[in-house]
Structure formats: C-alpha cells, structure tokens
Motif scaffolding. Structure first.
Motif, PDB file in Angstrom:
ATOM      1  N   LEU A   1      -5.996   7.285  -6.225  1.00 32.01           N
ATOM      2  CA  LEU A   1      -5.114   6.120  -6.139  1.00 32.01           C
ATOM      3  C   LEU A   1      -4.172   6.270  -4.952  1.00 32.01           C
ATOM      4  N   ARG A   2      -3.613   7.467  -4.792  1.00 26.00           N
ATOM      5  CA  ARG A   2      -2.756   7.678  -3.626  1.00 26.00           C
ATOM      6  C   ARG A   2      -3.572   7.561  -2.340  1.00 26.00           C
ATOM      7  N   GLN A   3      -4.783   8.098  -2.340  1.00 22.63           N
ATOM      8  CA  GLN A   3      -5.632   8.011  -1.159  1.00 22.63           C
ATOM      9  C   GLN A   3      -5.912   6.562  -0.789  1.00 22.63           C
ATOM     10  N   PHE A   4      -6.101   5.712  -1.793  1.00 20.96           N
ATOM     11  CA  PHE A   4      -6.350   4.299  -1.520  1.00 20.96           C
ATOM     12  C   PHE A   4      -5.189   3.690  -0.732  1.00 20.96           C
ATOM     13  N   GLY A   5      -3.959   3.933  -1.185  1.00 21.75           N
ATOM     14  CA  GLY A   5      -2.804   3.408  -0.463  1.00 21.75           C
ATOM     15  C   GLY A   5      -2.720   3.933   0.944  1.00 21.75           C
TER      16      GLY A   5
ATOM     17  N   ALA B   1       0.829  -1.208   0.000  1.00 18.10           N
ATOM     18  CA  ALA B   1       0.000   0.000   0.000  1.00 18.10           C
ATOM     19  C   ALA B   1       0.860   1.253   0.000  1.00 18.10           C
ATOM     20  N   GLN B   2       1.978   1.225   0.742  1.00 23.48           N
ATOM     21  CA  GLN B   2       2.858   2.382   0.761  1.00 23.48           C
ATOM     22  C   GLN B   2       3.513   2.596  -0.595  1.00 23.48           C
ATOM     23  N   LEU B   3       3.929   1.525  -1.244  1.00 22.31           N
ATOM     24  CA  LEU B   3       4.516   1.663  -2.572  1.00 22.31           C
ATOM     25  C   LEU B   3       3.508   2.263  -3.548  1.00 22.31           C
ATOM     26  N   VAL B   4       2.259   1.835  -3.459  1.00 23.90           N
ATOM     27  CA  VAL B   4       1.221   2.376  -4.335  1.00 23.90           C
ATOM     28  C   VAL B   4       1.051   3.872  -4.111  1.00 23.90           C
ATOM     29  N   GLN B   5       0.902   4.287  -2.843  1.00 27.60           N
ATOM     30  CA  GLN B   5       0.653   5.708  -2.601  1.00 27.60           C
ATOM     31  C   GLN B   5       1.857   6.565  -2.950  1.00 27.60           C
ATOM     32  N   SER B   6       3.051   6.070  -2.670  1.00 23.71           N
ATOM     33  CA  SER B   6       4.250   6.854  -2.951  1.00 23.71           C
ATOM     34  C   SER B   6       4.492   6.986  -4.452  1.00 23.71           C
ATOM     35  N   HIS B   7       4.343   5.875  -5.179  1.00 23.94           N
ATOM     36  CA  HIS B   7       4.534   5.931  -6.630  1.00 23.94           C
ATOM     37  C   HIS B   7       3.462   6.787  -7.294  1.00 23.94           C
ATOM     38  N   ALA B   8       2.229   6.721  -6.780  1.00 25.81           N
ATOM     39  CA  ALA B   8       1.169   7.562  -7.335  1.00 25.81           C
ATOM     40  C   ALA B   8       1.484   9.036  -7.097  1.00 25.81           C
ATOM     41  N   LEU B   9       1.984   9.356  -5.926  1.00 23.70           N
ATOM     42  CA  LEU B   9       2.399  10.730  -5.630  1.00 23.70           C
ATOM     43  C   LEU B   9       3.462  11.190  -6.613  1.00 23.70           C
ATOM     44  N   SER B  10       4.446  10.341  -6.855  1.00 21.05           N
ATOM     45  CA  SER B  10       5.546  10.706  -7.742  1.00 21.05           C
ATOM     46  C   SER B  10       5.058  10.953  -9.161  1.00 21.05           C
TER      47      SER B  10
END
Length: 482
Positions: free
Chosen positions: A147-151, A99-108
């Motif tokens: 997507l970031r919110q989901f993570g 979940a952290q990888l998803v939110q961080s990559h979405a942020l990037s």
C-alpha cells in the motif's frame, strides 16, 4: 529524593527527539517534556533565494512528506505571481497529494505504530518491530508495504522520483499525465482499497483490545484546526481554515488561509528546537490556547468526508464519543489515518475518471505581481503553512514555516505527561512502560526533519539522576537486533 528519567532517542518516529520525566520525592511523575534535539534552519538559509526555487528546496525538509512542502511552497508562489493555475494542474497536484497521504499514513500504521498496536505494547521488544510483524503476520505486513509502495509509485509516475520530485512549480506543474500512467494507477486501485478496508477492521479491533490506552493516551480538551471545503467537508489541498473547540463549536467561522497569523502565534522554549504555536485569541491561557492538527483534527473539524466509504467510516468513528462531538483521545489518530487513506483513494478514483486529468495545459506563466505569498495544505501530520515575502526581484526577504508537528507540540507534551502519570513510577522502570510513553508520541506520527527511521529498536539509554547529579540507575538497550 526527586529523579529525572531521560528517554533518548525516541524510536520509530521521523527525526531526533528525547523525553525527560521528572519524579518527585514520592516517586510520582511531576512533569514530563518532549524535546526536539535537532535544528534545521530553512527559514534563515533560504533568505535571498528566488521564490521560484523554493518548492525544490523546501521539499528537502522531509523525505516522508516532501510533496506537502513542495505544494505549500508552489501555492505561495501562485499567490506571488497572482495567477490561478489551470484546472488540470490543480487536479494533478491533488492526485500527487492524495498519493503522499496514502503512503505516509500506511508507513505510520503498518511500519511505525503497527508493532505496538498489533503485537502488544509490552510484547518482546526484540520482536516489537517491523521484522517481528513480518514474522507474526507476513501477509498483512506485505499488504501494508505494498500500500505504501502504491502511493510512492504514483508520486514517481507524476514527478519522476518518489522522493523529492521536482514537479510542483509556481503556476502549476511541470508535466502533464500520460494515458499509460493513468491506466497503471487505475489498475492498482482495487488492491489498495482492499488493503485500506482491511486495515480499518484491524484498527477497530486494536481499539477494542487497547481500550485502556485509548482512554488515557492524550485524552484531554483542546481546540482542533484543519482545512475544510467551501461546504464544510474534509479538505486536504485547499479551502478555508476552521478552528473548533472540544464541543465542536466553530470559534471563528471559516477563515481564508492568508489570515492565519491573526489566529496563530508562535513561541520558543529553551529546551526544544521545535516551536510552540498557540491559538492567538486565547492569549497566554494555557488551558485555552492549545490546539491539535492532523488526521484526528481534520475529522473533528469537517462536517462530513464527501466520499461514500469514508463517510460511512466517519459516522462509525464519531460513535467513539458518547453524545457526539469531537473525539478527544489522541490514540484515535491511528484510526483517523486509516479513514483518510480510504478517503484519499476514493478521491484518486474520481480524478482518474476525469477526462480533464489528461489535458496538457498544466502551467500558468506570469511575472511577480505580489510581495507576499502564503501557501497552505494539509500535510499528512496536519496543517502546513509557508509564508514568503519577496523584493522587486522576487528574492526572499522573509520566510516563515509552521509545520504540523510544531502545532501538536503542546499536545504531545501533555500526552507524555498523561501517560507517564498513568503508567510510570520510580519503582517500575521497564521496557514496556517506556514504550508506552514513546507510543504517546507515535500517536501524532511526528515529522521532526528528513531523518531516518529505525527498523526495529534503536539504541536507548535511560538514566536516573539525583538533584546533585549522582547517577542512581541506568537501563540500556542495544541496537535493532539482539
């Protein structure tokens, strides 16, 4: 007359940094450096603390990837206790990590690099930011934010807080997962997968549109480092270390992470607070000791992804290099992140279907049984090492942290120089060209500390000085909004 250009601060990254570019008498770029201008000191002020406190302390290093520090710290604590954590605890740690990888990559992709990739490197700087992206493509921006919110929500459901959750501990995790929380996550998976697949299409379109940037933004031979599973697949929580060269040759075999110090050395430079790790067996040979970590490196070292959709995308990704082998261009970090989002979502789906995920045995208890503990995970930006030495009371006598951005330090400096040599000269100083140099750093999505991001433009001042200190030229830009 030689000149020096200073870009400070570098914007739309995590933390504080500046870039200096030196021009020779002919106005050509002679050298360029990426300086990290803030100092943290966790390795020193944690001495004397109990290692049991470290997951909660070290996750304060960063507000974007706190889970990675908490998990690396907890894994070091597992080794100090000498325990194997319960299977459900490992699965829950993985769920939060994905979940952290998803939110961080979405942020990037959507918030930090998206304005460059989707609006154009030399688009109006007043619009080349998140607000401009929302105005130009509101549906896409909304999907990226969701997507970031989901993570973030998955992290909150597991650890009660989306930032700095006090959840991972030596021996496992504090609490099990309820059926209601699992069902909430599962219900939102289809939307997240759809957004990830849409982003992958946009990423491919951006690579075609920005082919010149893809060719010269950090394109050079280097080594690559990442974790791999026992069968050589993509791995982000556990496994062995693998170094490959620019041709994909496995240099050392797959290494137990506890042996990392045999292969990684660290240097300090007077002009940056960020350390410079190198590949130890190559010694001081600067042409052979530089390596890269992170999404691009992980895809380069892995033999396969291990999930259906991610494996399809990985096959497509590897076609970017004629003849096969590792992808050498750092611009491709963007697409690698999107593939990892897809992979993480698929892995999360597998975990949610596992009935063992709801078991309530989530922690192993033991006294301190070892004096050295080493925890390694793949943070969003690359391989993260935590090494702790303790005394008989479990108090820390030595702490060493090697973060991903530090391991990319040499590559980031090489990238800045490469871009500056391609696009900058003493006769051309404008916002678009400076943004290209900054974007070379954004490719790595550096995480310099737990500082804030800028929504839009941060104030920047660019100055040219003569060798005798005379100010020759100054360019300034104001705050986020004109």
């Amino acid at each position: 007359m030689s000149k020096t250009i200073t870009i400070a601060p570098v914007t739309r990254i995590e933390g504080h940094a500046k870039i200096t570019i030196r021009l020779n008498d002919a106005g050509e770029v002679a050298d360029a450096r990426f300086h990290v201008t803030e100092f943290r000191g966790f390795e020193k002020f944690c001495l004397g603390r109990s290692y049991r406190e470290m997951p909660s302390i070290t996750e304060r290093i960063c507000g974007i990837c706190p889970v990675s520090h908490a998990l690396a710290s907890a894994k070091a604590g597992d080794m100090l206790k000498g325990v194997k954590i319960p299977p459900t605890a490992e699965k829950l740690r993985r769920l939060m990590h994905y979940a952290q990888l998803v939110q961080s990559h979405a942020l990037s992709f959507f918030l930090l690099s998206g304005p460059d990739l989707l609006l154009g490197m030399e688009s109006d700087p007043a619009k080349r930011n998140l607000i401009g992206l929302i105005e130009a493509q509101p549906d896409l921006a909304r999907e990226g934010i969701r997507l970031r919110q989901f993570g973030q929500e998955v992290i909150r459901l597991l650890g009660d807080r989306s930032v700095h959750p006090a959840w991972a501990v030596s021996g496992g995790v504090r609490e099990p997962l309820s059926r209601e929380k699992r069902d909430w996550i599962a219900a939102r998976m289809p939307e997240a997968l759809a957004t990830a697949q849409k982003a992958l299409t946009l990423g491919h379109e951006a690579l075609q549109r920005l082919s010149d940037e893809a060719d010269c933004y950090g394109t050079f031979p280097s080594l690559f480092l990442g974790l791999v599973s026992a069968d050589g697949g993509l791995e982000q929580y556990d496994g062995n270390l693998r170094f490959v060269d620019q041709n994909g040759v496995n240099l050392t075999g797959d290494i137990d992470p506890s042996r990392y110090a045999e292969f990684i050395s660290e240097e300090s430079k007077s002009w940056s607070y960020l350390k410079f790790p190198t590949y130890r067996p190559a010694g001081d040979d600067s042409s052979a000791n530089m390596y890269r970590v992170g999404p691009l490196a992980r895809l380069n070292v892995a033999s396969f992804a291990g999930t259906p959709l991610a494996d399809q995308e990985l096959t497509r990704f590897r076609q970017f290099r004629d003849g096969g082998g590792p992808i050498l261009g750092s611009f491709y970090y963007h697409q690698a992140r999107l593939i990892e989002i897809l992979y993480c979502l698929e892995r999360m789906g597998e975990l949610l279907d596992d009935p063992q995920l709801l078991d309530d045995h989530v922690r192993s208890h033991a006294r301190t049984n070892n004096k050295v503990g080493i925890g390694v995970v793949e943070a969003p930006r690359g391989t993260l090492f935590h090494e702790y030495h303790v005394d008989d009371h479990g108090l820390l006598s030595y702490v060493n942290l090697i973060i991903a951005t530090g391991q990319n330090n040499l590559a980031m400096n090489r990238t800045v120089l490469q871009i500056a040599q391609r696009y900058l000269s003493g006769a051309r100083l404008d916002e678009g060209l400076l943004n290209r140099v900054e974007h070379g750093i954004r490719c790595y999505d550096p995480c310099l500390s737990c500082s804030t991001h800028a929504v839009g433009r941060m104030p920047m001042q660019l100055e040219l000085y003569s060798p005798d200190g005379r100010l020759i030229q100054r360019l300034e830009r104001s705050s986020c909004f004109p």
